[in-house]
Design an enzyme around this catalytic site. Sequence first.
Site, mmCIF file in Angstrom:
data_model
loop_
_atom_site.group_PDB
_atom_site.id
_atom_site.type_symbol
_atom_site.label_atom_id
_atom_site.label_comp_id
_atom_site.label_asym_id
_atom_site.label_seq_id
_atom_site.Cartn_x
_atom_site.Cartn_y
_atom_site.Cartn_z
ATOM 1 N N GLU A 1 0.695 -1.109 -0.094
ATOM 2 C CA GLU A 1 0.113 0.191 -0.135
ATOM 3 C C GLU A 1 0.773 1.099 0.210
ATOM 4 O O GLU A 1 0.689 2.279 0.945
ATOM 5 C CB GLU A 1 -1.066 -0.135 1.063
ATOM 6 N N GLU B 1 -4.257 -10.208 0.219
ATOM 7 C CA GLU B 1 -5.008 -10.041 1.641
ATOM 8 C C GLU B 1 -6.228 -10.436 0.987
ATOM 9 O O GLU B 1 -7.045 -9.912 0.014
ATOM 10 C CB GLU B 1 -4.830 -8.588 1.936
#
Length: 855
Positions: free
Chosen positions: A255, A327
């Site tokens: 991220e 994820e």
Amino acid sequence: MSGISRSVFLYSQPKVRMADYEVVTTLDKGCENGEFSLFVDVQNHLAKSERMEAEYTILDGVKELAKGSERLIVAGNSKTTMHLSANIPQVRPWSAEAPHLYTLLITLRDKKGKVLESTSSRIGFRRVEIVRGQLLVNGVPITIKGVNIHEHSPQTGQYLTEEQMLEDIQRMKEYNINAVRLSHYPFPERWYELCDEHGLYVLDEANIESHGFGYGAASPSFNENWELAHVDRIERMVKRSRNHASVIFWSLGNEAGNGPIFYAGYHAAKAADRTKRPVQYERTEIGGRLALEFDWNTDIIVPQYPDPYTFSWFGQQVLDRPFIASEYAHAMGNSMGNFQDYWDEINKYRQLQGGFIWDWVDQGLYKTNEAGQQIFAYGGNFGDNMPSDGNFLLNGIVFPDRSVKPATHEVKKAHESVRFKLLKTTRGSLRLLVENLYDFTTLEAFDFKGYVKADGQVVLTLDLPSLKAQPHVGQIVEVDFTPLQLLPGTEYFLHLEATTRAASSMLKAGHMVAHEQIKLNWQSAPEYASPQVADLNVKVGEGTLTLSNAQVRVVFDTAKGQMVTYQVGQTDYLHAGNGPQPDLWRAVTDNDFGNGMHVNSIDWKKAMHQATCDLFEHQRISKDVVEVRANYHLKETANAYTITYMVYGDGRIGVMNHLSASAAETADIPRVGMNFLLKKEFQNLTWFGRGPWENYMDRKASSFIDLYQGKVIDQMVPYIRPQENGNKTDVRWAVLSNDQGKGLMVVNRQSDREGFEMTAMPYLTADFDAREGYDYGPVHLEQKNMADVQPRDFVRWNIDYGQRGVAGVNSWGAGPLNKNLLKPDRDYRYGFMLVPVQTNDIGQWIDLAKRYLYF
């Protein structure tokens, strides 16, 4: 917790030393022979040149497999890289299923043969590559059954002892987890060594995350001033961990946007790793996911939090890269709904190669509260006005102390690598397909057991043959047996199990790796004879309706429409007049908060609390049966809830519930059901339905239908932040009894499902809810802990049509899958029979339930 969480030490080396070494241990194209290369960087800190000799030895136990040496001259104040190589025939390859390791010894000698330095490491031979859009290990497409993991201990915070690391690895092995993503930083060196030894695939991730800047032009990934910092972390990760067999791919970070700096990082990772492992990065998703707009600097498509539909869509495409979710399945609180749906899709398609659950362990810390209780503290438990994200780090599939949750069992079930399918059944034979989903293990490694259960008892044991199916291959099994004499009103279930034949470093012999339950179509209708019962007297009083005889007394409050007394013989069941009443709400889960149920569906809570009885009537059906009907007007949702009671002279009460479709409400219904309170003495719970652990309509694959017993106090699941818990689905019948065997049975009578849902525990729903009222406010600022919830002096018994699913895609927007919602635009009807019981004899309970059970 502040401080140094990693070991720090100083060591000295000679003036001419091994500065670094890189081991390349791969396999030839046939994956039969080992290809070994050793690169040793020799650093000379002296001013003059030095003659040196470097040698290596590879050992399998004490057996020498290969040995080699090379002499070299290292100029003064310079570094030289020495390269040695060997081919090792018929090497035993390393994989997570068979983690075979060899010992590598490296020695540096001076020109006189004196040993200057010697070191050793454990190495494994395996070939990692992407071929035709699939990730291959040793030439085989593998499936990643992974979790994201943080370093976390409830005692020591971000420091893990070796014992705690081993506990994590063992627990993962026990629950069919074969891979870890080190999120979002490299782990201590000992972790990699243990993964090498015991067999876990490792996705090593650079310590880079900057999503606070956003993912566009403001991201540091577009700022050249940050390039050195990014690339340095990536290179150091690769150089530190590249000699570990367990590390099969690299991650550039998490991220942090995707600009030119990550293009440089990708090239740096490839350059630093002569094994050329795949490199992934999840922020390469630069446009529409279903438009396949992914940047080039990832070898694997690694989206975050795709739903099962997205998995299915990608599986149906022919791609140049594998799909492995970095994820998914956010496990915050009571979560992990629809996890089996994910794996139904993964097991269908060749390029869907698994994913990493978020995440492994709740990051709660031990703390003693004001009452002297040890709790798992979180968020703002560590001081007033401290920065906090509430309980957003309580999202593991195990608790902080590594005790398992109901969701842990669901993960194990979905991850099973042996799959059983019933192809055909007759009264005297079964035909099965047993599929081996392991990547490297044959079915010869397991013992197989089969049996048939009815009413919680094994009634038939099957003689299963030894199975030998190779990996990714199925095997047909035919089993003959003597036909059973079928009992009326009885369900029969086939159970199949695979257990380890021999012990491994982490699993005992006899450990169950896979199991299945299949309902057989061996069923006949129950035989029912109407019992002779006493007549009922009907008395209409001021605000009451009393139905009674010498043994039975049932009283209704005619204004509330509620049963307030239920007495049979000397046994009085209800606590403080709290008979059945409509229930349309549940304590808000973390996922419910994330998808806005506490706002969107709040009218159902209001409707439940503000329901008014606008019709109460009764009629005598016969001398021993009286029908009572209560209709509740639900103003907030513009519909009605009707309860129809059939009261019998022997104390049985049939209950039929009807929730009409809403004319105004568009939000789904959290729960359709009813609850009532029983006296505290009825603490023993027996049920025939799914169990033994909590289960929901979207998380019940691991919960088999069987006969279970327990205490009501033990049905509560201690999620650290209180929320909905303890539900059971597909319940055929259940009993709450006291220690003398007196109690109340509930038998399923009418539903479009296999049974009712049920919760029985000494707590109210409100005890677990964040609010008793309707304004939930900024719940992330609250610090309620399960230790704050104390048992009541009664037992709440919910008998429900059902609840919405607990969901499990993410915890910040995604709700349950559409099929797991209770839609407001339809009617709901379900019924059950309340039956008094007078004995602890479970056999009698089973016979009694069959008299009234609906098929």
